[in-house]
Write a protein that holds these residues in place. Structure first.
Motif, mmCIF file in Angstrom:
data_model
loop_
_atom_site.group_PDB
_atom_site.id
_atom_site.type_symbol
_atom_site.label_atom_id
_atom_site.label_comp_id
_atom_site.label_asym_id
_atom_site.label_seq_id
_atom_site.Cartn_x
_atom_site.Cartn_y
_atom_site.Cartn_z
ATOM 1 N N LEU A 196 19.824 21.029 8.134
ATOM 2 C CA LEU A 196 19.341 20.326 9.067
ATOM 3 C C LEU A 196 18.007 19.616 8.735
ATOM 4 C CD1 LEU A 196 19.188 21.400 12.953
ATOM 5 C CD2 LEU A 196 16.996 20.629 11.650
ATOM 6 N N ARG A 197 16.932 20.541 8.025
ATOM 7 C CA ARG A 197 16.048 19.723 7.540
ATOM 8 C C ARG A 197 16.103 18.753 6.645
ATOM 9 N NH1 ARG A 197 14.346 25.473 7.570
ATOM 10 N NH2 ARG A 197 14.616 25.402 5.365
ATOM 11 N N ALA A 198 17.212 18.969 5.553
ATOM 12 C CA ALA A 198 17.366 17.846 4.508
ATOM 13 C C ALA A 198 17.994 16.593 5.234
ATOM 14 C CB ALA A 198 18.284 18.623 3.571
ATOM 15 N N GLY A 199 18.747 17.011 6.161
ATOM 16 C CA GLY A 199 19.416 15.841 6.828
ATOM 17 C C GLY A 199 18.396 14.674 7.551
ATOM 18 N N LEU A 200 17.446 15.349 8.132
ATOM 19 C CA LEU A 200 16.296 14.622 8.881
ATOM 20 C C LEU A 200 15.270 14.418 7.878
ATOM 21 C CD1 LEU A 200 16.421 16.925 11.964
ATOM 22 C CD2 LEU A 200 17.578 14.810 11.473
ATOM 23 N N ARG A 201 15.287 14.503 6.387
ATOM 24 C CA ARG A 201 14.141 14.490 5.667
ATOM 25 C C ARG A 201 12.866 15.005 6.023
ATOM 26 N NH1 ARG A 201 17.659 9.965 6.151
ATOM 27 N NH2 ARG A 201 18.593 9.095 4.394
ATOM 28 N N LEU A 202 13.026 16.370 6.392
ATOM 29 C CA LEU A 202 11.875 17.128 6.886
ATOM 30 C C LEU A 202 11.424 18.127 5.934
ATOM 31 C CD1 LEU A 202 12.465 17.765 10.627
ATOM 32 C CD2 LEU A 202 11.080 15.904 9.606
ATOM 33 N N ARG A 203 10.281 18.574 5.686
ATOM 34 C CA ARG A 203 9.898 19.637 4.952
ATOM 35 C C ARG A 203 10.538 21.051 5.214
ATOM 36 N NH1 ARG A 203 3.466 18.997 4.352
ATOM 37 N NH2 ARG A 203 3.659 21.215 4.565
ATOM 38 N N ASP A 204 10.430 21.940 4.500
ATOM 39 C CA ASP A 204 11.113 23.155 4.522
ATOM 40 C C ASP A 204 10.343 23.943 5.512
ATOM 41 O OD1 ASP A 204 12.797 22.563 2.524
ATOM 42 O OD2 ASP A 204 11.817 24.012 0.973
ATOM 43 N N ASP A 205 9.104 23.716 5.847
ATOM 44 C CA ASP A 205 7.932 24.256 6.979
ATOM 45 C C ASP A 205 7.982 23.492 8.065
ATOM 46 O OD1 ASP A 205 6.528 22.509 5.942
ATOM 47 O OD2 ASP A 205 4.717 23.625 5.680
ATOM 48 N N ALA A 206 9.027 22.598 8.260
ATOM 49 C CA ALA A 206 9.033 21.462 9.507
ATOM 50 C C ALA A 206 9.113 22.277 10.930
ATOM 51 C CB ALA A 206 10.282 20.554 9.525
ATOM 52 N N ALA A 207 8.185 21.980 11.703
ATOM 53 C CA ALA A 207 7.838 22.539 13.023
ATOM 54 C C ALA A 207 8.990 21.957 13.977
ATOM 55 C CB ALA A 207 6.463 22.449 13.352
ATOM 56 N N VAL A 208 8.945 22.693 15.090
ATOM 57 C CA VAL A 208 9.987 22.177 16.366
ATOM 58 C C VAL A 208 9.589 20.649 16.588
ATOM 59 C CG1 VAL A 208 10.647 22.415 18.537
ATOM 60 C CG2 VAL A 208 10.409 24.190 16.898
ATOM 61 N N ASP A 209 8.252 20.494 16.674
ATOM 62 C CA ASP A 209 7.920 19.098 17.028
ATOM 63 C C ASP A 209 8.295 18.155 16.243
ATOM 64 O OD1 ASP A 209 6.750 19.967 19.514
ATOM 65 O OD2 ASP A 209 4.549 19.868 18.475
ATOM 66 N N ALA A 210 8.539 18.424 14.913
ATOM 67 C CA ALA A 210 9.040 17.478 13.825
ATOM 68 C C ALA A 210 10.373 17.094 14.156
ATOM 69 C CB ALA A 210 8.583 18.055 12.461
ATOM 70 N N VAL A 211 11.120 18.229 14.258
ATOM 71 C CA VAL A 211 12.518 18.108 14.327
ATOM 72 C C VAL A 211 12.824 17.351 15.650
ATOM 73 C CG1 VAL A 211 14.835 19.279 14.787
ATOM 74 C CG2 VAL A 211 13.025 20.100 13.211
ATOM 75 N N ARG A 212 12.244 17.588 16.735
ATOM 76 C CA ARG A 212 12.152 16.686 18.052
ATOM 77 C C ARG A 212 12.053 15.307 17.774
ATOM 78 N NH1 ARG A 212 8.488 19.108 21.063
ATOM 79 N NH2 ARG A 212 9.867 20.652 21.707
ATOM 80 N N ASP A 213 10.799 14.896 17.024
ATOM 81 C CA ASP A 213 10.661 13.508 16.934
ATOM 82 C C ASP A 213 11.614 12.769 15.884
ATOM 83 O OD1 ASP A 213 8.001 14.134 18.312
ATOM 84 O OD2 ASP A 213 6.749 14.246 16.515
ATOM 85 N N ALA A 214 11.900 13.605 14.979
ATOM 86 C CA ALA A 214 13.135 12.998 14.251
ATOM 87 C C ALA A 214 14.347 12.513 14.578
ATOM 88 C CB ALA A 214 13.437 13.786 12.800
#
Length: 461
Positions: free
Chosen positions: A136-154
């Motif tokens: 999920l993080r890789a698909g959204l181009r997020l860091r391994d320690d991505a927080a919930v807010d980062a996922v929501r924004d992406a």
């Protein structure tokens, strides 16, 4: 963003648990009668609708589905469903809410599992396993320690189609939340809930040894050997039920993919647990002396491992092969979980509390119901093979169970909820010095044996 049913509230009972004058809960009896016919459970009588509903209130007939699924396992074990306790069933279906390990409730849901709003709708993700969260993080181009807010924004910047494509391409799990049941899913109701296939075979050196004779009062599956190649909830619930009914169950897991401790302890009762590469000859030796095997991997994964049900049924005469998948054999490469099937089938929007944010069933009822139904089928087929030659295959899927639930009579708005005491419905075990509290069996008149530690046994009968 967890779904409404992802919290750890105590199981709740409907404030109006009595059957109404219109014969509410008849749908569960009709379903149980049909499963009885599909499995050829001759001589068993389906009771009248239960006096009290299973306290799993929802807009869909979740309570009826749960009662009928557990009732099917009771009928296969030659017991009457009339003795079922509705609160015991509800506690078993919500077992993760009463589970404690060393006095602590384990973290059941990952922050990467839940409903997320996109630019044009909703998706549902599942990130409880580390590799799915990483996808999920890789698909959204997020860091391994991505927080919930980062996922929501992406996700808020993507369309539903793009979000699902990005996540799944990277190895994560996500589905669009369907506004209604897909036509292809509705068509599944024209087919059996439990698909049975008999394979003609000729005796060979691989034929299972005859089960030892047991006195009439013994457990129904005493002397039977069952190989368990399943994970998560539905398959382990099936094999846990078979172990409770007396079978010698050996669960096999791949060395590179450990099961979360809480998940294994919640469904590992009475089973041995070993780690083994499924491509080794040792697995074939276990199959050669098994009476049944329960398969819970994706159909395509089974093909790559040479574990196709038809191949096993022909190679090992008189073997009962049970196959469970999330999406059915017509979707061989697609991975899935109960929560994802709920979202993709239209269940989530039906269970929405406000008509906007998707909701969820009061339990992971697709998983648990599939497990009990498959256990009923395996139990019935192990009895039938004593009179009929050949091997047997039985199949079902979470998607097929979802279609069944969507086709059952609905109750409309869920009843108000009240607490009930779960203490009579939990069991306590000592697992190598660890204090474990789990739900007791949904089936009346049976009790579990303690789970073994994951991977703590040798892969041998």
């Amino acid at each position: 963003m967890p779904a409404p049913s992802d919290d750890r509230r105590s199981p709740r009972a409907s404030a109006n648990g009595e059957a109404d004058e219109g014969g509410q809960r008849r749908g569960g009896v009709d379903l149980l009668a049909r499963v009885q016919r599909e499995l050829g459970l001759a001589g068993a009588e389906v009771p009248s609708p239960p006096h009290r509903a299973v306290p799993l209130p929802s807009r869909l007939a979740t309570a009826d589905l749960a009662w009928a699924s557990v009732g099917a396992a009771m009928l296969a074990a030659r017991r009457s469903p009339a003795s079922l306790d509705p609160e015991r069933i509800a506690t078993a279906y919500r077992s993760d809410r009463v589970l404690t390990i060393s006095g602590e409730a384990p973290p059941v849901w990952s922050v990467y599992s839940g409903f997320w709003r996109t630019s044009d709708g909703w998706i549902r993700t599942h990130g409880n396993y580390p590799h799915h969260a990483a996808g999920l993080r890789a698909g959204l181009r997020l860091r391994d320690d991505a927080a919930v807010d980062a996922v929501r924004d992406a996700l808020g910047e993507r369309t539903t189609t793009a979000a699902v494509a990005d996540i799944t391409t990277a190895g994560g799990l996500a589905v669009a939340v369907a506004a209604e049941e897909p036509a292809a899913d509705r068509a599944l109701r024209e087919h059996p809930l439990l698909e049975l296939v008999r394979i003609d075979t000729t005796p060979s050196s691989h034929a299972p040894r005859a089960a030892a004779s047991t006195p009439p009062a013994s457990l129904p599956l005493q002397g039977m050997r069952v190989l368990d190649l399943t994970r998560v909830i539905a398959g382990p619930v099936c094999s846990r039920t078979l172990a409770m009914l007396g079978a010698d169950v050996m669960r096999i897991d791949p060395p590179h993919l450990p099961e979360p401790e809480w998940q294994h302890l919640d469904t590992g009762h009475g089973k041995r647990s070993a780690v083994l590469d499924a491509r080794t000859s040792r697995l074939q030796e276990l199959l050669a002396h098994a009476d049944a095997v329960v398969l819970g991997y994706r159909p395509a994964a089974l093909d790559r491992l040479g574990l196709q049900p038809e191949v096993l049924a022909r190679r090992y005469p008189r073997l009962v092969v049970a196959q469970l998948s999330a999406w059915g054999v017509e979707n061989p490469e697609r991975a899935g979980f109960d929560s994802l099937v709920q979202a993709a089938s239209g269940i989530s929007f039906i269970e929405s509390a406000d008509g906007d944010r998707p909701g969820a069933l009061p339990a992971q009822a697709l998983d648990h119901s599939a497990g009990y139904l498959l256990a009923a089928a395996v139990t019935a087929l192990l009895c039938r093979r004593a009179q009929e030659k050949g091997s047997w295959i039985v199949r079902t899927s979470l998607r097929r169970v979802a279609a069944e639930l969507l086709g059952m009579p609905r109750s409309g708005e869920p009843a108000a909820e009240v607490e009930f005491d779960t203490r009579p419905h939990v069991a306590r075990f000592d697992v190598d010095g660890t204090a474990l509290v789990t739900a007791r069996p949904a089936l009346a008149g049976f009790e579990y044996r303690a789970p073994h530690r994951w991977g703590s046994d040798q892969p041998t009968w």
